[in-house]
Write a protein that holds these residues in place. Structure first.
Motif, mmCIF file in Angstrom:
data_model
loop_
_atom_site.group_PDB
_atom_site.id
_atom_site.type_symbol
_atom_site.label_atom_id
_atom_site.label_comp_id
_atom_site.label_asym_id
_atom_site.label_seq_id
_atom_site.Cartn_x
_atom_site.Cartn_y
_atom_site.Cartn_z
ATOM 1 N N ARG A 105 -5.458 31.366 -5.799
ATOM 2 C CA ARG A 105 -5.294 31.121 -4.364
ATOM 3 C C ARG A 105 -5.325 29.612 -4.094
ATOM 4 N NH1 ARG A 105 -5.603 33.508 0.322
ATOM 5 N NH2 ARG A 105 -6.248 35.533 -0.474
ATOM 6 N N HIS A 106 -6.239 28.924 -4.752
ATOM 7 C CA HIS A 106 -6.380 27.476 -4.543
ATOM 8 C C HIS A 106 -5.082 26.734 -4.879
ATOM 9 C CE1 HIS A 106 -8.192 23.521 -4.375
ATOM 10 N NE2 HIS A 106 -7.719 23.291 -5.583
ATOM 11 N N SER A 107 -4.475 27.053 -6.014
ATOM 12 C CA SER A 107 -3.230 26.380 -6.415
ATOM 13 C C SER A 107 -2.112 26.626 -5.413
ATOM 14 C CB SER A 107 -2.786 26.844 -7.795
ATOM 15 O OG SER A 107 -3.674 26.400 -8.770
ATOM 16 N N LEU A 108 -2.001 27.856 -4.958
ATOM 17 C CA LEU A 108 -0.945 28.177 -3.998
ATOM 18 C C LEU A 108 -1.204 27.525 -2.644
ATOM 19 C CD1 LEU A 108 -0.338 31.918 -4.922
ATOM 20 C CD2 LEU A 108 1.166 29.970 -5.389
ATOM 21 N N GLU A 109 -2.449 27.522 -2.208
ATOM 22 C CA GLU A 109 -2.768 26.880 -0.920
ATOM 23 C C GLU A 109 -2.524 25.376 -0.984
ATOM 24 O OE1 GLU A 109 -6.749 28.212 -0.038
ATOM 25 O OE2 GLU A 109 -6.012 30.046 0.917
ATOM 26 N N LEU A 110 -2.883 24.761 -2.103
ATOM 27 C CA LEU A 110 -2.636 23.325 -2.256
ATOM 28 C C LEU A 110 -1.134 23.037 -2.298
ATOM 29 C CD1 LEU A 110 -3.679 20.469 -2.635
ATOM 30 C CD2 LEU A 110 -3.893 20.940 -5.088
ATOM 31 N N SER A 111 -0.387 23.868 -3.006
ATOM 32 C CA SER A 111 1.070 23.711 -3.050
ATOM 33 C C SER A 111 1.649 23.803 -1.640
ATOM 34 C CB SER A 111 1.711 24.781 -3.938
ATOM 35 O OG SER A 111 1.272 24.660 -5.266
ATOM 36 N N PHE A 112 1.182 24.798 -0.886
ATOM 37 C CA PHE A 112 1.645 24.966 0.487
ATOM 38 C C PHE A 112 1.353 23.719 1.323
ATOM 39 C CE2 PHE A 112 0.503 25.978 4.880
ATOM 40 C CZ PHE A 112 1.721 26.433 5.342
ATOM 41 N N LYS A 113 0.123 23.222 1.244
ATOM 42 C CA LYS A 113 -0.270 22.055 2.048
ATOM 43 C C LYS A 113 0.559 20.823 1.699
ATOM 44 C CE LYS A 113 -4.980 23.570 2.875
ATOM 45 N NZ LYS A 113 -6.387 23.429 2.512
ATOM 46 N N LEU A 114 0.836 20.637 0.406
ATOM 47 C CA LEU A 114 1.614 19.479 -0.007
ATOM 48 C C LEU A 114 3.080 19.594 0.407
ATOM 49 C CD1 LEU A 114 0.122 18.926 -3.570
ATOM 50 C CD2 LEU A 114 -0.130 17.396 -1.597
ATOM 51 N N LEU A 115 3.610 20.800 0.434
ATOM 52 C CA LEU A 115 5.031 21.005 0.723
ATOM 53 C C LEU A 115 5.360 21.156 2.207
ATOM 54 C CD1 LEU A 115 5.833 23.573 -2.102
ATOM 55 C CD2 LEU A 115 6.673 21.221 -1.974
ATOM 56 N N ARG A 116 4.405 21.572 3.011
ATOM 57 C CA ARG A 116 4.748 22.031 4.361
ATOM 58 C C ARG A 116 5.420 20.992 5.247
ATOM 59 N NH1 ARG A 116 -1.142 23.010 6.931
ATOM 60 N NH2 ARG A 116 -1.885 20.960 6.406
ATOM 61 N N HIS A 117 5.104 19.718 5.127
ATOM 62 C CA HIS A 117 5.737 18.712 5.984
ATOM 63 C C HIS A 117 7.050 18.215 5.405
ATOM 64 C CE1 HIS A 117 2.390 18.692 8.687
ATOM 65 N NE2 HIS A 117 1.550 18.450 7.696
#
Length: 134
Positions: free
Chosen positions: A17-29
């Motif tokens: 979950r942590h890896s996916l959430e971090l990926s999401f946060k880095l990519l979202r903008h």
């Protein structure tokens, strides 16, 4: 740790979950479309891989590990975007070494996934036929 958990965690197509959430946060903008793909994995939705195991949303909220079953092209795009983001992070002079290590580890996870996908697809290719050169 149970054997099942050992096997699950060591598979390249299983992300925390942590890896996916971090990926999401880095990519979202920078790449909202790719961030949405990652968010869909967290929500238990995998449109590009109908044969993948998916979870109902009420269960996926409690999961710590997720099967990443998306199109390899999208994985490549995620790697490309995270590489650019990571380069910007690493080039900053005031970045903590731990932050650099995290982005590098995240990139290794995504690259491990695409390498595994390539390996899996090669295993399912028909064997080359012998040609007669007479």
């Amino acid at each position: 740790m149970s054997l099942l958990k050992d096997l699950t965690i060591n598979r390249p197509d299983i992300f925390s979950r942590h890896s996916l959430e971090l990926s999401f946060k880095l990519l979202r903008h920078r790449e909202p479309r790719l961030a949405l793909e990652v968010q869909n994995i967290l929500a238990g939705k995998t449109n590009d891989a109908p044969s993948a195991r998916t979870l109902p949303p009420y269960l996926s909220r409690n999961c710590e590990f997720f099967m990443v079953a998306i199109d390899p092209v999208i994985v490549g795009q995620i790697i490309s975007s995270l590489t650019l983001i990571g380069r910007n992070i690493i080039e900053q002079s005031d970045v903590r070494p731990s932050r650099k290590a995290i982005i590098l580890s995240l990139l290794e996870e995504w690259m491990g996934l695409v390498e595994w996908m390539i390996s899996e697809s090669e295993q399912h290719l028909p064997a080359p036929s012998a040609t007669n050169s007479a």
